[in-house]
Design an enzyme around this catalytic site. Structure first.
Site, PDB file in Angstrom:
ATOM      1  N   ASP A 149      91.964  98.968  64.057  1.00  0.00           N
ATOM      2  CA  ASP A 149      93.292  99.007  64.696  1.00  0.00           C
ATOM      3  C   ASP A 149      93.971 100.170  64.148  1.00  0.00           C
ATOM      4  O   ASP A 149      95.196 100.685  64.916  1.00  0.00           O
ATOM      5  CB  ASP A 149      94.065  97.700  64.482  1.00  0.00           C
ATOM      6  CG  ASP A 149      93.316  96.688  65.377  1.00  0.00           C
ATOM      7  OD1 ASP A 149      93.038  96.867  66.338  1.00  0.00           O
ATOM      8  OD2 ASP A 149      93.538  95.455  64.866  1.00  0.00           O
ATOM      9  N   ARG A 230     103.530  86.289  66.011  1.00  0.00           N
ATOM     10  CA  ARG A 230     104.254  86.964  65.112  1.00  0.00           C
ATOM     11  C   ARG A 230     103.735  87.772  64.022  1.00  0.00           C
ATOM     12  O   ARG A 230     103.453  87.728  62.877  1.00  0.00           O
ATOM     13  CB  ARG A 230     105.022  85.865  64.479  1.00  0.00           C
ATOM     14  CG  ARG A 230     106.205  86.181  63.465  1.00  0.00           C
ATOM     15  CD  ARG A 230     106.837  85.137  62.563  1.00  0.00           C
ATOM     16  NE  ARG A 230     107.968  85.468  61.859  1.00  0.00           N
ATOM     17  CZ  ARG A 230     108.187  85.121  60.688  1.00  0.00           C
ATOM     18  NH1 ARG A 230     107.492  84.329  60.124  1.00  0.00           N
ATOM     19  NH2 ARG A 230     109.353  85.484  60.139  1.00  0.00           N
ATOM     20  N   SER A 275     100.642  84.573  81.047  1.00  0.00           N
ATOM     21  CA  SER A 275      99.644  85.763  81.750  1.00  0.00           C
ATOM     22  C   SER A 275     100.610  87.070  82.134  1.00  0.00           C
ATOM     23  O   SER A 275     101.789  86.896  82.272  1.00  0.00           O
ATOM     24  CB  SER A 275      99.033  85.375  83.070  1.00  0.00           C
ATOM     25  OG  SER A 275      99.798  85.067  83.867  1.00  0.00           O
ATOM     26  N   SER A 294     100.935  98.763  70.779  1.00  0.00           N
ATOM     27  CA  SER A 294     100.789  97.569  71.408  1.00  0.00           C
ATOM     28  C   SER A 294     100.231  97.885  72.585  1.00  0.00           C
ATOM     29  O   SER A 294     100.394  98.405  73.383  1.00  0.00           O
ATOM     30  CB  SER A 294     102.135  96.721  71.654  1.00  0.00           C
ATOM     31  OG  SER A 294     101.892  95.685  72.259  1.00  0.00           O
ATOM     32  N   ARG A 296     100.030  95.709  74.775  1.00  0.00           N
ATOM     33  CA  ARG A 296     100.772  95.082  76.232  1.00  0.00           C
ATOM     34  C   ARG A 296     101.361  96.303  76.880  1.00  0.00           C
ATOM     35  O   ARG A 296     101.762  96.069  78.095  1.00  0.00           O
ATOM     36  CB  ARG A 296     101.741  94.067  75.668  1.00  0.00           C
ATOM     37  CG  ARG A 296     102.863  94.358  75.363  1.00  0.00           C
ATOM     38  CD  ARG A 296     103.816  93.170  74.947  1.00  0.00           C
ATOM     39  NE  ARG A 296     103.206  92.728  73.839  1.00  0.00           N
ATOM     40  CZ  ARG A 296     102.924  91.114  73.724  1.00  0.00           C
ATOM     41  NH1 ARG A 296     103.266  90.379  74.667  1.00  0.00           N
ATOM     42  NH2 ARG A 296     102.693  90.843  72.500  1.00  0.00           N
TER      43      ARG A 296
END
Length: 409
Positions: A149, A230, A275, A294, A296
């Site tokens: 990562d 978190r 979702s 991220s 997302r």
């Protein structure tokens, strides 16, 4: 243009209030405290509108060609990432010294090879999906690709890693060369909804496009929304604001693999996952960094909702052309509850502006982050990278030949 109209209205309103104060509505002793919350909000609104107008005035679309067949929107990132190696080139010794910080790959005689041990098999699969179709068109080269990562070449660490190392994400303090993350095809964070990772960006694009079309802007809930684990306490203030003012924000923590007790979800039971398609029900969506950038973020834009992006230090290869106030609403690291409230209140009152920014953000991702853009970026990156090699690439018996998986043939 809408932004100019709103600015004029606010200017007139502010001047009117200033005139009223000059006529004695506030005494000299009271001037510091007599402005009510609406005055404060008007001043705040004017500052935000000024930022939006300035950003739009200086914004130049990265490509005049909507098709952008050569992924020119992202070309500057490749040039910038490779610049540190332009003077010295890339030697065999540099590759060997960097090998322990990533996974060794080799393209040799139109075949792809890799060291046998891959720390994260799904991540290697996601990378190889894009490399395999390219090898027939590329010269021989050695690569060190980081599948962790976290980037590996922090210029302040002095850990001996001089590069080149390819990583999916970095900050300005790193010399890693960014590549499109494996998650465009496979892998990604394992969750209850996605036990094998999100994967298949091409399929998710289509799902989100259909969902966004089914929930137009006028039907979205006028709430800020976040759902995630978190991984950083930077997210806490939004969660606490949601508990204090649920009419403004709906934000909760979910479990992650490290969850042990409610303390890990800020003294509350963990919420269920939501979702990406159901994120599209909300007008305002929040994105935070995780361990690094991220995964997302790109998904949120396709809901055609207004994206609030917290922090700007972590980058992926496509972030550079996403501009604050043009495509999304920027917030500094660790925003306060008040900052969230002020921004959400502003965009509730300026709904058309919110929709405009949301639409521009969606359009950029839809037009310039297609699967063909990912493939194009890999091709341009590797063709530029190989020109830096200063040695003749040789075969290595310890590397294994990588062939397409059966389901990709």
């Amino acid at each position: 243009m809408l932004i100019n109209v709103v600015l004029i209205i606010l200017l007139v309103g502010l001047n009117g209030k200033a005139s009223g104060q000059n006529q004695g509505l506030c005494s000299p002793d009271e001037n510091a405290s007599c402005a009510d919350s609406s005055d404060t909000q008007d001043e705040f609104s004017f500052n935000i509108l000024r930022k939006i107008k300035k950003a739009l005035a200086s914004y130049q679309p990265c490509s005049s060609d909507a098709n952008d067949a050569n992924c020119s929107c992202h070309a500057a990132v490749i040039k910038s990432d490779l610049a540190p190696y332009k003077a010295t080139g890339v030697s065999r010794q540099m590759i060997e010294s960097s090998a322990r910080y990533g996974t060794r790959y080799k393209i040799y005689e139109k075949r792809l090879y890799r060291e046998e041990n891959c720390m994260f098999p799904a991540r290697c699969q996601g990378i190889e999906h894009f490399l395999l179709p390219l090898v027939a068109t590329l010269p021989d080269m050695d690569l060190v690709i980081n599948t962790r990562d976290y980037p590996q070449i922090n210029m302040a660490w002095g850990n001996g890693a001089q590069g080149p190392i390819l990583s999916f994400s970095k900050t300005k303090d790193h010399r890693d060369i960014m590549y499109p993350a494996w998650t465009f095809w496979a892998g990604g964070p394992a969750t209850k909804l996605h036990p094998r990772g999100i994967g298949r960006w091409d399929l998710m694009r289509e799902k989100l496009e259909k969902r966004a079309a089914a929930i137009p802007w006028s039907q979205k809930r006028e709430l800020g929304f976040f759902r995630g684990s978190r991984t950083s306490d930077e997210r806490d203030s939004l969660i606490l604001l949601s508990r204090r003012n649920p009419e403004l924000v709906e934000a909760q923590y979910t479990k992650n693999q490290g969850w042990k007790s409610p303390k890990d979800t800020l003294d509350a039971p963990p919420a269920g996952e939501v979702s990406f398609e159901d994120h599209c029900k909300y007008k305002y969506l929040f994105n935070f960094r995780g361990v690094a950038a991220s995964f997302r973020l790109k998904h949120l834009f396709l809901c055609q909702s207004l994206v609030f992006h917290v922090g700007d230090e972590w980058q992926e290869f496509f972030y550079d052309q996403l501009k604050p106030w043009v495509h999304y609403v920027p917030l500094k690291n660790y925003p306060s509850q008040q900052e969230y409230e002020e921004l959400l209140t502003f965009f509730r009152k300026n709904d058309a502006l919110a929709q405009e920014i949301a639409q521009r953000g969606r359009d950029f991702i839809w037009q310039h982050l297609r699967m063909k853009d990912i493939k194009c970026y890999w091709r341009r990156l590797l063709k530029s990278y190989v020109k830096l090699l200063t040695y003749e690439v040789q075969p290595e018996d310890q590397l294994i030949h990588i062939q397409p998986a059966k389901d990709e043939l």
